[in-house]
Design a protein around this motif. Structure first.
Motif, PDB file in Angstrom:
ATOM      1  N   UNK A 144       0.431  -1.118   0.463  1.00  0.00           N
ATOM      2  CA  UNK A 144       0.080  -0.308   0.147  1.00  0.00           C
ATOM      3  C   UNK A 144       0.698   1.110   0.121  1.00  0.00           C
ATOM      4  N   UNK A 145       2.033   1.069   0.531  1.00  0.00           N
ATOM      5  CA  UNK A 145       3.051   2.286   0.596  1.00  0.00           C
ATOM      6  C   UNK A 145       3.790   3.155  -0.612  1.00  0.00           C
ATOM      7  N   UNK A 146       3.353   1.820  -0.991  1.00  0.00           N
ATOM      8  CA  UNK A 146       4.125   1.707  -3.306  1.00  0.00           C
ATOM      9  C   UNK A 146       2.968   2.341  -3.827  1.00  0.00           C
ATOM     10  N   UNK A 147       1.934   2.676  -3.560  1.00  0.00           N
ATOM     11  CA  UNK A 147       0.653   3.332  -4.251  1.00  0.00           C
ATOM     12  C   UNK A 147       1.488   5.162  -4.380  1.00  0.00           C
ATOM     13  N   UNK A 148      -0.028   6.136  -4.830  1.00  0.00           N
ATOM     14  CA  UNK A 148       0.118   7.340  -5.121  1.00  0.00           C
ATOM     15  C   UNK A 148      -1.428   7.377  -5.532  1.00  0.00           C
ATOM     16  N   UNK A 149      -2.383   8.201  -4.826  1.00  0.00           N
ATOM     17  CA  UNK A 149      -2.923   8.875  -4.984  1.00  0.00           C
ATOM     18  C   UNK A 149      -3.244  10.133  -5.483  1.00  0.00           C
ATOM     19  N   UNK A 150      -4.461  10.401  -6.669  1.00  0.00           N
ATOM     20  CA  UNK A 150      -3.881  12.043  -7.683  1.00  0.00           C
ATOM     21  C   UNK A 150      -5.226  12.956  -6.795  1.00  0.00           C
ATOM     22  N   UNK A 151      -5.046  13.996  -6.511  1.00  0.00           N
ATOM     23  CA  UNK A 151      -6.495  14.698  -6.380  1.00  0.00           C
ATOM     24  C   UNK A 151      -6.265  16.706  -7.216  1.00  0.00           C
ATOM     25  N   UNK A 152      -7.092  16.391  -7.236  1.00  0.00           N
ATOM     26  CA  UNK A 152      -7.361  18.287  -8.475  1.00  0.00           C
ATOM     27  C   UNK A 152      -6.729  18.816  -6.920  1.00  0.00           C
ATOM     28  N   UNK A 153      -6.437  20.241  -7.408  1.00  0.00           N
ATOM     29  CA  UNK A 153      -5.951  21.210  -6.667  1.00  0.00           C
ATOM     30  C   UNK A 153      -7.710  22.200  -6.122  1.00  0.00           C
ATOM     31  N   UNK A 154      -7.053  22.537  -4.983  1.00  0.00           N
ATOM     32  CA  UNK A 154      -8.217  23.997  -4.590  1.00  0.00           C
ATOM     33  C   UNK A 154      -8.398  25.261  -5.494  1.00  0.00           C
ATOM     34  N   UNK A 155      -7.839  25.492  -5.723  1.00  0.00           N
ATOM     35  CA  UNK A 155      -7.151  27.120  -6.942  1.00  0.00           C
ATOM     36  C   UNK A 155      -8.275  25.712  -7.810  1.00  0.00           C
ATOM     37  N   UNK A 156      -8.767  25.270  -8.074  1.00  0.00           N
ATOM     38  CA  UNK A 156      -8.965  24.860  -9.606  1.00  0.00           C
ATOM     39  C   UNK A 156     -10.285  25.058 -10.430  1.00  0.00           C
ATOM     40  N   UNK A 157     -11.499  25.183  -9.934  1.00  0.00           N
ATOM     41  CA  UNK A 157     -12.107  25.863 -11.531  1.00  0.00           C
ATOM     42  C   UNK A 157     -12.529  27.641 -10.369  1.00  0.00           C
ATOM     43  N   UNK A 158     -11.542  28.194  -9.358  1.00  0.00           N
ATOM     44  CA  UNK A 158     -11.577  29.132  -9.513  1.00  0.00           C
ATOM     45  C   UNK A 158     -10.942  29.912 -10.345  1.00  0.00           C
ATOM     46  N   UNK A 159     -10.105  29.622 -10.927  1.00  0.00           N
ATOM     47  CA  UNK A 159      -9.888  30.133 -12.653  1.00  0.00           C
ATOM     48  C   UNK A 159     -10.224  30.245 -13.175  1.00  0.00           C
ATOM     49  N   UNK A 160     -10.861  29.162 -13.718  1.00  0.00           N
ATOM     50  CA  UNK A 160     -11.718  28.507 -15.003  1.00  0.00           C
ATOM     51  C   UNK A 160     -12.739  29.194 -15.081  1.00  0.00           C
ATOM     52  N   UNK A 161     -13.298  29.456 -14.142  1.00  0.00           N
ATOM     53  CA  UNK A 161     -14.496  30.199 -13.851  1.00  0.00           C
ATOM     54  C   UNK A 161     -14.575  31.646 -13.764  1.00  0.00           C
TER      55      UNK A 161
END
Length: 271
Positions: A144-161
């Protein structure tokens, strides 16, 4: 800072096999239900985890096969956010000077998924826990320690909207208030996932690289926004999100400019 069991790593967003792409297209057109889509996603993840193990690729990732897009699955699962229906799609919702928005509009394409804040942000359940549990179920616990999980950034939609479209003024009087509540959701998600064995998270944020775009900077100034102050706001949002993160959880930030393409074509057997 926790030590990772690998020196170099891949981004984690892998090419989707043809049968998974077909299943996602059918799900979008309501030809199959969510359970059938999930079965197709799980089949693809099982295969790609096995391939990564066979080839010695680390970290081990799900390929983001169980998401509509790489930034999907987080915001829309928090209370206070809603996904925009295709029927309500309007370019006036977006910041047209943001590079990905400008490129898609020029090409006559829609943005793949959009989420807006509609009220106070609350973390009532984990957006990603079940997805992490499926990924880890494909491995012995010692890996399990060899895994990585990805997530979007907090500013994602703030910039695009478009300016003023990210959240209602009735809920938040300022960007600082908005990002403060959003940070609490990230902090809780990190704690939830780490408590279930996750040790490495990657935040995918091409947003920061867009500040290299002169067109976007000019567009921000035309809207009365100071680009330097906005950049600082986003840096602060990132730092607030990881404040108080669990000991033993590594959080990295991936910044890219432009689409990343894998040179490897992945094929999946019938069984």
């Amino acid at each position: 800072m926790p030590r990772l069991p690998f020196h170099a790593e891949h981004i984690g967003s892998l090419l989707r096999p043809a049968d998974l792409q077909e299943a996602k297209a059918k799900a979008a057109s309501k030809q199959i239900d969510n359970a059938q889509l999930e079965a197709a996603e799980h089949k693809a993840i099982t295969h790609i985890v096995k391939r990564q193990q066979e080839e010695g690729v680390r970290p081990i990732c799900s390929g983001e096969y169980d998401r509509k897009v790489y930034f999907g699955g987080f915001f829309e699962e928090l209370e206070g956010f809603e996904e925009v229906d295709d029927a309500d799609y309007d370019w006036n919702l977006f910041r047209l000077s943001a590079p990905p928005i400008a490129a898609l509009k020029k090409a006559g394409l829609k943005y793949p998924m959009t989420v807006v804040c509609t009220g106070k942000i609350k973390y009532t359940k984990s957006p990603y826990l079940e997805k992490w549990k499926y990924l880890r179920s494909q491995l012995p616990k010692e890996q399990w320690g060899e895994c990585k999980f990805t997530m979007p950034p907090a500013p994602y939609f703030h910039l695009r909207l478009a300016h003023g479209k990210c959240y209602p003024k009735e809920a938040y009087a300022s960007d600082e208030e908005f990002f403060a509540d959003l940070a609490k959701a990230y902090q809780q998600e990190f704690k939830t996932l780490h408590a279930e064995g996750l040790q490495s998270v990657q935040i995918d944020d091409p947003t920061m690289a867009y500040f290299c775009s002169k067109d976007m900077l000019d567009g921000l100034r035309a809207d009365g926004i100071d680009p330097d102050k906005l950049f600082e706001t986003y840096v602060n949002a990132h730092n607030a999100a990881i404040e108080g993160k669990p000991e033993g959880l590594h959080v990295g930030l991936h910044i890219c400019r432009g689409k990343q393409y894998s040179p490897v074509t992945i094929t999946q057997p019938e069984n």
